[in-house]
Design an enzyme around this catalytic site. Structure first.
Site, mmCIF file in Angstrom:
data_model
loop_
_atom_site.group_PDB
_atom_site.id
_atom_site.type_symbol
_atom_site.label_atom_id
_atom_site.label_comp_id
_atom_site.label_asym_id
_atom_site.label_seq_id
_atom_site.Cartn_x
_atom_site.Cartn_y
_atom_site.Cartn_z
ATOM 1 N N ASN A 88 28.025 41.225 -0.155
ATOM 2 C CA ASN A 88 26.725 40.821 0.362
ATOM 3 C C ASN A 88 26.515 41.416 1.758
ATOM 4 O O ASN A 88 27.459 41.880 2.400
ATOM 5 C CB ASN A 88 26.652 39.291 0.407
ATOM 6 C CG ASN A 88 25.245 38.776 0.600
ATOM 7 O OD1 ASN A 88 24.286 39.412 0.193
ATOM 8 N ND2 ASN A 88 25.126 37.619 1.210
ATOM 9 N N ASN B 256 26.247 40.438 4.699
ATOM 10 C CA ASN B 256 26.938 39.965 5.900
ATOM 11 C C ASN B 256 28.455 40.014 5.778
ATOM 12 O O ASN B 256 29.159 39.583 6.686
ATOM 13 C CB ASN B 256 26.507 38.529 6.226
ATOM 14 C CG ASN B 256 26.942 37.524 5.167
ATOM 15 O OD1 ASN B 256 27.478 37.888 4.124
ATOM 16 N ND2 ASN B 256 26.689 36.253 5.425
ATOM 17 N N LYS B 257 28.979 40.546 4.668
ATOM 18 C CA LYS B 257 30.426 40.545 4.476
ATOM 19 C C LYS B 257 31.083 41.664 5.280
ATOM 20 O O LYS B 257 30.428 42.534 5.841
ATOM 21 C CB LYS B 257 30.769 40.688 2.995
ATOM 22 C CG LYS B 257 30.347 39.484 2.159
ATOM 23 C CD LYS B 257 31.037 38.217 2.619
ATOM 24 C CE LYS B 257 30.795 37.036 1.703
ATOM 25 N NZ LYS B 257 29.399 36.585 1.677
ATOM 26 N N ILE B 258 32.425 41.668 5.290
ATOM 27 C CA ILE B 258 33.164 42.623 6.123
ATOM 28 C C ILE B 258 32.893 44.054 5.686
ATOM 29 O O ILE B 258 32.855 44.973 6.503
ATOM 30 C CB ILE B 258 34.666 42.282 6.116
ATOM 31 C CG1 ILE B 258 35.359 42.946 7.304
ATOM 32 C CG2 ILE B 258 35.322 42.602 4.791
ATOM 33 C CD1 ILE B 258 36.696 42.326 7.653
ATOM 34 N N ILE B 259 32.700 44.282 4.375
ATOM 35 C CA ILE B 259 32.064 45.513 3.904
ATOM 36 C C ILE B 259 30.925 45.101 2.996
ATOM 37 O O ILE B 259 30.978 44.054 2.340
ATOM 38 C CB ILE B 259 33.031 46.470 3.164
ATOM 39 C CG1 ILE B 259 33.438 45.913 1.812
ATOM 40 C CG2 ILE B 259 34.244 46.803 4.026
ATOM 41 C CD1 ILE B 259 34.139 46.923 0.909
#
Length: 381
Positions: free
Chosen positions: A191, A193-196
């Site tokens: 998604n 906002n995730k780290i990737i």
């Protein structure tokens, strides 16, 4: 009121580079715009290799991956599924959507994740009663792995399928292994906002080749192999597009740098704010590396002088996004009737917990803006 003349600092914005653009351009240049294609194949293989599993299926979201994992583990109407209470709603919603009932279990303080001791006690009682749950979903929260060894052993002992929700924990470790690789299945989220990020999307992983092959079939409307459209079971339209997968491939190539940047954010916050009375950062559990997807802390208002919400509002007034720690599922109105084991730890973390901006592209100047505001809240208190 938000300061209109200050640049917005987001909690965890995308951090995009040139490689992502190259993979996407290749998709356009080769006309691989529809679902599936070389980027999907590549993303699956590269993600599986990165987390140390045999097989992966790229899907439209982490929620879709969890939904398929539950269905493939036999979860259906009337079943019960154990779920971490301190999590996002997507960890529990697919349970209900399959007609099953979630049973929520509290966190422990060493990692803020599912408490293995409570799980062991609960499953022992249920085994004696002859009504074990079908599956257990353990969530790896905010970039930190849960304590997996005891959960793997407990689930194996009682024949309960262990599903790892590693949506927030790509890049973390558990005793040298990747969260998401120790259970029957693991799920990841990409998604925004995730780290990737791939702008959306998720991945279902497992060492069971048949499990992933069936997941791919279900995710492609459960079409049987035939020259016409033949269906012996109902499926879903869950497969990832080749364009989205191209973004994900480019992001995955820089995962280590993104983890380093987020851990550096945490280190700066801790150095600048760690001595403030009443402020405590989420600990790094001794069993592995925390990716610090988000830097999280708790505030003791009596000692600090202000509560968590006062800090959040002070940041928002300066156009800086911060969020409370997840509201536990057993406190959510939609799950008001669900069974809960424990609850005091997750309720306390929600009441006092705050997530600070943690993006891998966060500038030093913006980080100092955040640190100054949190420090001012302590002095004002």
């Amino acid at each position: 009121m938000t300061a209109p003349n200050k640049t917005r600092i987001y909690l965890s914005p995308p951090d995009i580079g040139d490689l992502e653009r190259r993979y996407v351009q290749e998709a356009f240049d080769t006309n691989w715009i529809a679902p599936l294609g070389p980027n999907v194949d590549g993303f699956e293989a590269e993600l599986a290799a990165r987390v140390g599993v045999g097989h992966a299926a790229a899907l439209i979201s982490g929620t879709a991956a969890l939904h398929l994992a539950l269905r493939l583990c036999g979860v259906g109407p009337g079943d019960e599924v154990v779920v971490s209470s301190l999590t996002f709603v997507a960890s529990a919603a697919p349970v209900v959507q399959l007609g099953a009932r979630p049973i929520f279990i509290d966190a422990e303080r060493a990692s803020w994740n599912l408490d293995p001791a409570l799980v062991a006690e609960f499953l022992e009682t249920r085994a004696q009663e002859g009504r074990l749950p079908r599956a257990l979903i353990v969530v790896h929260l905010y970039g930190q792995s849960a304590d997996l060894d005891p959960l793997v052993e407990i689930c194996a002992r009682y024949g309960v399928a262990l599903i790892e929700d590693a949506a927030e924990a790509l890049g973390a470790t558990y005793k040298g292994r990747a969260p998401g690789s120790l259970g029957k299945a693991g799920i990841f989220s990409f998604n925004g906002n995730k780290i990737i990020t791939s702008s959306g999307g998720g991945m279902l992983v497992s060492d069971d080749a048949d499990f992933i092959a069936h997941a791919r079939k279900l995710a492609t409307q459960a079409r049987d192999p035939a020259p016409h459209y033949e269906h012996t079971e109902l499926g879903y339209n869950y497969r990832m597009s080749n364009v989205v997968a191209g973004i994900g491939r480019g992001q995955l190539a820089s995962l280590d740098q993104k983890v380093q940047a987020r851990r550096a954010n945490f280190a700066h916050y801790q150095e600048a704010l760690g001595a403030l009375p009443g402020l405590t950062f989420q600990p790094e559990a001794p069993w592995g590396m925390h990716s610090r997807w988000l830097t999280c802390l708790t505030i003791d208002p009596q000692t600090f002088g202000n509560d968590r919400e006062a800090i959040r509002l002070a940041l928002e007034a300066e156009n800086i996004e911060a969020r409370p720690v997840w509201k536990p599922m057993h406190l959510q109105p939609v799950f008001a009737e669900a069974e809960m084991v424990g609850g005091a730890v997750s309720e306390d973390l929600f009441e006092r917990g705050l997530c600070l901006p943690s993006g891998s592209s966060l500038s030093a100047a913006d980080r100092e803006r955040i640190i100054a505001i949190v420090g001012d809240c302590a002095r004002q208190g």
